[in-house]
Structures are given as C-alpha cells and as structure tokens.
Design an enzyme around this catalytic site. Structure first.
Site, PDB file in Angstrom:
ATOM      1  CE  LYS A   9      -3.908  -2.081   2.198  1.00  0.00           C
ATOM      2  NZ  LYS A   9      -4.987  -2.050   3.419  1.00  0.00           N
ATOM      3  CE1 TYR A  49      -9.459  -2.371   0.411  1.00  0.00           C
ATOM      4  CE2 TYR A  49      -8.725  -0.699  -0.566  1.00  0.00           C
ATOM      5  CZ  TYR A  49      -8.527  -1.919   0.226  1.00  0.00           C
ATOM      6  OH  TYR A  49      -7.091  -2.088   0.486  1.00  0.00           O
ATOM      7  CG  PHE A  57     -12.953   1.741   7.947  1.00  0.00           C
ATOM      8  CD1 PHE A  57     -12.514   1.191   6.492  1.00  0.00           C
ATOM      9  CD2 PHE A  57     -13.732   1.075   8.623  1.00  0.00           C
ATOM     10  CE1 PHE A  57     -12.888  -0.184   6.290  1.00  0.00           C
ATOM     11  CE2 PHE A  57     -14.149  -0.416   8.520  1.00  0.00           C
ATOM     12  CZ  PHE A  57     -13.513  -0.701   7.132  1.00  0.00           C
ATOM     13  NE  ARG A  85      -7.388 -12.918   5.195  1.00  0.00           N
ATOM     14  CZ  ARG A  85      -7.834 -11.885   5.101  1.00  0.00           C
ATOM     15  NH1 ARG A  85      -7.385 -11.121   3.969  1.00  0.00           N
ATOM     16  NH2 ARG A  85      -8.539 -11.095   5.842  1.00  0.00           N
ATOM     17  CB  THR A  91      -7.103  -5.687   9.962  1.00  0.00           C
ATOM     18  OG1 THR A  91      -7.638  -6.488   9.182  1.00  0.00           O
ATOM     19  CG2 THR A  91      -7.133  -4.167   9.184  1.00  0.00           C
ATOM     20  NE  ARG A 102      -2.229  -5.823   7.011  1.00  0.00           N
ATOM     21  CZ  ARG A 102      -3.400  -6.572   6.810  1.00  0.00           C
ATOM     22  NH1 ARG A 102      -4.003  -7.525   7.353  1.00  0.00           N
ATOM     23  NH2 ARG A 102      -4.156  -6.186   5.507  1.00  0.00           N
TER      24      ARG A 102
END
Ligand code: CMP
Length: 141
Positions: A9, A49, A57, A85, A91, A102
């Site tokens: 991202k 999305y 959000f 994942r 997340t 992450r």
C-alpha cells in the site's frame, strides 16, 4: 499451487519499505507471478473496496489508497490465500503476531502496509481488477 492478490500500500511504498516487504514475501515461499506500480483513482479505490462502502472508514480508506503509488502483485504458493493472510498478520498491527508483515511494517489499522485477498473467489476478482489476461500471459505464457 494457487494464486492470490497482494497490494503493497501507499504508506509502505512512500516510506521505502516496499523492497523489504517483497523480500519478506519471497522469503516466505511466494513466487511473484505479475506485478506493477500504479496509483489508484478515487473511482478505482471505491470499486475495489466497495464491500466496505457503508463503513465509517470507507472515505478515509479511499483517500489513503489514492494518496500515492501502490504495488499490486499476483503471488503463488500452496494454499496462497490462507498462507498470505498468515504471513501478513491481523489488520491492526497492534494485534498482529510477531514477525508478520503488518507487525514489522504497518503504521496502524488503516495504514497497514499490505492488502491480501480473503478467499479464492475474491483473489480471482482482485487479480482481474489489476491485471488483464494478456498481462498475466505475457509474463508467464
Ligand atoms: P485491507 O486488508 O486492505 O482491507 C480493508 C482495509 O480497510 C483494511 O486493510 C484497512 O486498511 C482498512 N480498515 C479496516 N478496518 C478499519 C478500521 N476499523 N479503521 C480504519 N481502516 C480500516
């Protein structure tokens, strides 16, 4: 072998973490089958999305995802969706397991460094969202 879609991202690309994340993914056993750098338009981010369009959000997420370039890629591995994942973690980096992408590289729940498809069906849709059949075949005929 199955495929999934990952997106490094804009937060991670902008802060110079893309190379380390890519190395982490390759080191975790994924083969990169196709990749590009692109900057999403607001319309593309809203479409990608759309499942989240009622969530509070959503608009901040669209603003974030259009804020700079990102790196969508097709990754291949045994059980690619579940494996990716696991490798990227929760997340929210505060809840992500040690050693996950992450945990290592995300800033917060929104600016969380990487996206991964959540099912084989969504992986197919998301791969087709970013890559034409021609592009996919031109890399690995
Ligand atoms: P991603 O895996 O790309 O899928 C949806 C994205 O929405 C998620 O990563 C985050 O970037 C963002 N997101 C999910 N939940 C929240 C939240 N509670 N607050 C802010 N952003 C969120």
């Amino acid at each position: 072998m199955t495929q999934t879609l990952a997106i490094i991202k804009p937060d991670a690309v902008g802060s110079g973490k893309a190379g380390r994340i890519l190395a982490h993914l390759e080191g975790s056993g994924f083969k990169v089958r196709c990749m590009k750098m692109t900057r999403l338009t607001a319309a593309q981010a809203r479409e990608f999305y759309s499942v989240h369009k009622e969530r509070p959000f959503f608009e901040p997420l669209v603003a974030f995802m259009t804020s700079g370039p990102c790196l969508p890629m097709v990754l291949e591995a045994d059980g690619a969706v579940a494996r990716l994942r696991e490798v990227i973690g929760s997340t929210d980096p505060a809840e992500a397991a040690d050693g996950t992408v992450r945990k290592l590289y995300a800033e917060n729940k929104e600016r969380n460094a990487i996206h991964a498809s959540d099912s084989d069906e969504n992986a197919s849709h998301e791969i087709a969202f970013f890559f034409s059949r021609q592009e996919l075949l031109s890399v690995f005929p």
